[in-house]
Write a protein that holds these residues in place. Structure first.
Motif, PDB file in Angstrom:
ATOM      1  N   ARG A 243      -4.617  49.646 -50.983  1.00 25.00           N
ATOM      2  CA  ARG A 243      -5.146  48.281 -50.873  1.00 25.00           C
ATOM      3  C   ARG A 243      -6.641  48.237 -51.137  1.00 25.00           C
ATOM      4  O   ARG A 243      -7.150  47.261 -51.693  1.00 25.00           O
ATOM      5  N   ARG A 244      -7.359  49.284 -50.751  1.00 24.88           N
ATOM      6  CA  ARG A 244      -8.803  49.296 -50.938  1.00 24.88           C
ATOM      7  C   ARG A 244      -9.209  49.652 -52.370  1.00 24.88           C
ATOM      8  O   ARG A 244     -10.208  49.142 -52.887  1.00 24.88           O
ATOM      9  N   PHE A 247      -7.089  46.848 -55.198  1.00 23.22           N
ATOM     10  CA  PHE A 247      -6.940  45.446 -54.793  1.00 23.22           C
ATOM     11  C   PHE A 247      -7.005  44.506 -56.001  1.00 23.22           C
ATOM     12  O   PHE A 247      -6.414  43.432 -55.992  1.00 23.22           O
ATOM     13  N   ALA A 256      -6.316  42.510 -49.947  1.00 20.13           N
ATOM     14  CA  ALA A 256      -7.638  43.112 -49.784  1.00 20.13           C
ATOM     15  C   ALA A 256      -8.034  43.238 -48.331  1.00 20.13           C
ATOM     16  O   ALA A 256      -9.053  43.824 -48.018  1.00 20.13           O
TER      17      ALA A 256
END
Length: 257
Positions: A243-244, A247, A256
């Motif tokens: 996710r990081r 994103f 995010a």
């Protein structure tokens, strides 16, 4: 947003608690013998009573899994780049990789024992052999999705093939790469435990086999719970990293957070 995240994390927790409550009720109502299916309370008691033994063996399994997974990431990334970037390599190498991945991993453990002996090395290699294929396939898929029109434009601007691969192909493959890592880490745990049940004197797989030989079924289930917890934890770690890092590849703005 915080309320939304709280509700999202609460739902899996409630479902998990409900699952264990239902398990406990089924065992109580139908008077299931603990030799057949121990209650969650019996499993929890076994975890407490055998904490030091379980901890020692779980650390061994965690180490062999991460070691095999690290090798799988390195090899899978390199092979994925070769397969995805070169049609000739794809035609020559991909069928061999598919064939090797089709071989049951429990069948190769005795061969690894003959080569390396009983212990850590067969578990690491088994974890590697079962985890590298998803990484290779996903990296190759990410590189193969570069539009031919985009490649033509970049070549017309003077970009060489390796520059296109490095500046466009690799970033394009990152979402596929991190998605494959979440799958591969869980498969790596399976590989380690399979090897430990066949040829090891330490690890959760060895602990479960020893417990089953003593008909200590709650300890066997305790080992399963520990493996599941480690798998979920590592899956969430890579999901967080995904996710990081990627994103930008997700349409949803919530990814995010």
């Amino acid at each position: 947003m915080q309320k939304l995240l709280a509700s999202k994390s609460a739902v899996p927790l409630l479902i998990t608690i409900g699952f264990f409550v239902l398990w406990e009720l089924v065992c109580v109502v139908f008077r299931v013998d603990r030799f057949i299916l121990p209650r969650p309370t019996d499993v929890a008691l076994s975890l407490v009573n055998n904490f030091s033994v379980i901890l020692m063996n779980s650390l061994q399994t965690f180490y062999t899994t991460l070691a095999g997974f690290a090798v799988a990431v390195a090899v899978g990334m390199v092979l994925g780049m070769l397969v995805g970037a070169s049609p000739a390599v794809y035609r020559g190498l991909y069928p061999i990789m598919v064939g090797l991945n089709s071989v049951p991993k429990v069948a190769i453990v005795p061969i690894l024992v003959i080569w390396f002996g009983i212990g850590t090395v067969p578990a690491i290699l088994t974890a590697f052999s079962i985890a590298f294929f998803p990484i290779m396939v996903n990296v190759a898929t990410g590189l193969a999705t570069i539009e031919p029109e985009l490649q033509d434009v970049l070549r017309s601007l003077g970009a060489r093939k390796w520059q296109i691969l490095r500046k466009v192909g690799l970033p394009r493959a990152m979402p596929y790469f991190f998605a494959s890592m979440k799958v591969a880490i869980t498969l790596a745990f399976i590989g380690s435990v399979v090897a430990e049940t066949v040829a090891s004197d330490l690890g959760i797989g060895y602990l479960m086999m020893s417990a089953s030989a003593r008909f200590d079924v709650p300890l066997v289930f305790a080992g399963l719970v520990v493996i599941a917890l480690m798998g979920v934890a590592m899956y969430e770690v890579f999901a967080f990293i995904e996710r990081r890092v990627t994103f930008w590849a997700t349409r949803s703005a919530e990814a995010a957070y």
